[in-house]
Design a protein around this motif. Structure first.
Motif, PDB file in Angstrom:
ATOM      1  N   LYS A   1       0.839  -1.200   0.000  1.00  0.00           N
ATOM      2  CA  LYS A   1       0.000   0.000   0.000  1.00  0.00           C
ATOM      3  C   LYS A   1       0.871   1.246   0.000  1.00  0.00           C
ATOM      4  O   LYS A   1       1.869   1.315   0.701  1.00  0.00           O
ATOM      5  N   TYR A   2       0.450   2.227  -0.792  1.00  0.00           N
ATOM      6  CA  TYR A   2       1.161   3.492  -0.878  1.00  0.00           C
ATOM      7  C   TYR A   2       0.198   4.630  -0.568  1.00  0.00           C
ATOM      8  O   TYR A   2      -0.891   4.692  -1.137  1.00  0.00           O
ATOM      9  N   GLU A   3       0.597   5.508   0.345  1.00  0.00           N
ATOM     10  CA  GLU A   3      -0.204   6.687   0.710  1.00  0.00           C
ATOM     11  C   GLU A   3      -1.651   6.291   1.028  1.00  0.00           C
ATOM     12  O   GLU A   3      -2.610   6.881   0.534  1.00  0.00           O
ATOM     13  N   GLU A   4      -1.811   5.299   1.901  1.00  0.00           N
ATOM     14  CA  GLU A   4      -3.137   4.741   2.150  1.00  0.00           C
ATOM     15  C   GLU A   4      -4.068   5.669   2.920  1.00  0.00           C
ATOM     16  O   GLU A   4      -5.242   5.350   3.105  1.00  0.00           O
ATOM     17  N   GLN A   5      -3.580   6.836   3.332  1.00  0.00           N
ATOM     18  CA  GLN A   5      -4.444   7.793   4.026  1.00  0.00           C
ATOM     19  C   GLN A   5      -5.409   8.503   3.078  1.00  0.00           C
ATOM     20  O   GLN A   5      -6.384   9.118   3.518  1.00  0.00           O
TER      21      GLN A   5
END
Length: 278
Positions: free
Chosen positions: A252-256
């Protein structure tokens, strides 16, 4: 970005008039196609740059997943689209999803900010005896790309907008109602965007084959660096599903962030992941 009156949406008997690239742009994109994938023998059913939506069952079979792993994957991805295996698959899978998102989201500012932010992006591409280093050529490609997606964005009916976008992105030969330029322009744009964002995020030193970013039908061996940079600069969540041994690994990348792109990868090829409510 202002759109001239000739580019405004026209609807006659529910038929959408799609924007066609000017002659110079069309000739250039077709020349690029002629020098590359059109030289290869490709069966008709595989010529579309992206194929139709396939089910969870087809997803499990395609990636040889166990029943248990298929059930786990379905929590984040339960449908998929196959992408042509032509060396541009990462930019096809990513570019299609990102453009679809900004074209369909009820966030007019998001689309406007995107076109404004990248209004002067380079549009370089290289392939054997072909290149677009000339600044006038780049300006023309850039203008036509933004006109094309802006025309799609102006289609009021969201379902028609999506159908028109998919149809135009899939198109691989010029037709009466549309041309085949969107895939080529999108691929050139997102390759140059990747080249830009690795600098924005100070990740360029991690790319040992950065020159591949701007070479048509050539993949970068450090794509995860590019994925990380794209997620940060575009402020989107990217899920990378890596398939191996009847299972998968999820990164996951930049899951915010709320906006999401799902990339499916089996060594050497990317496809488009989808999560659709039943």
């Amino acid at each position: 970005m202002g759109i001239c009156c000739c580019c405004r949406k026209k609807e006659t008997n529910n038929v959408i008039s799609l924007y066609k690239a000017n002659k110079e742009c069309n000739n250039l994109i077709n020349e690029l196609y002629n020098q590359t994938w059109r030289k290869r023998d490709v069966q008709e059913e595989y010529k579309q740059f992206i194929r139709g939506v396939q089910t969870k069952t087809e997803l499990r079979k395609n990636y040889n997943l166990s029943i248990q792993m298929s059930a786990e994957l379905a929590k984040i991805c339960n449908f998929f689209r196959e992408v042509r295996g032509d060396g541009n698959c990462f930019y096809t899978a990513f570019g299609f999803q990102y453009l679809r998102m900004i074209l369909l989201k009820d966030k007019p500012n998001q689309f406007a900010e995107f076109t404004k932010k990248y209004a002067n992006i380079q549009m370089k591409i290289f392939s054997d005896n072909f290149n677009t280093e000339n600044e006038k050529i780049q300006a023309n490609l850039r203008t036509e790309f933004f006109k094309m997606i802006s025309q799609l964005r102006m289609i009021k009916d969201k379902q028609k907008r999506e159908e028109s976008f998919i149809k135009q992105f899939q198109c691989y030969e010029d037709q009466q109602e549309m041309d085949c330029c969107l895939y080529g322009l999108s691929t050139i744009f997102f390759r140059n965007l990747a080249n830009l964002v690795v600098d924005e995020n100070d990740l360029a030193t991690l790319l040992y084959d950065r020159e591949n970013l701007l070479i048509w039908e050539t993949e970068c061996n450090n794509n995860e660096v590019v994925i990380s940079a794209l997620a940060k600069s575009l402020k989107i969540k990217i899920l990378l599903v890596f398939f191996q041994n009847a299972g998968f690994e999820l990164k996951k990348y930049e899951e915010q962030h709320e906006d999401q792109v799902i990339l499916l990868i089996k060594p050497g090829h990317y496809n488009i992941g989808l999560y659709l409510e039943n």
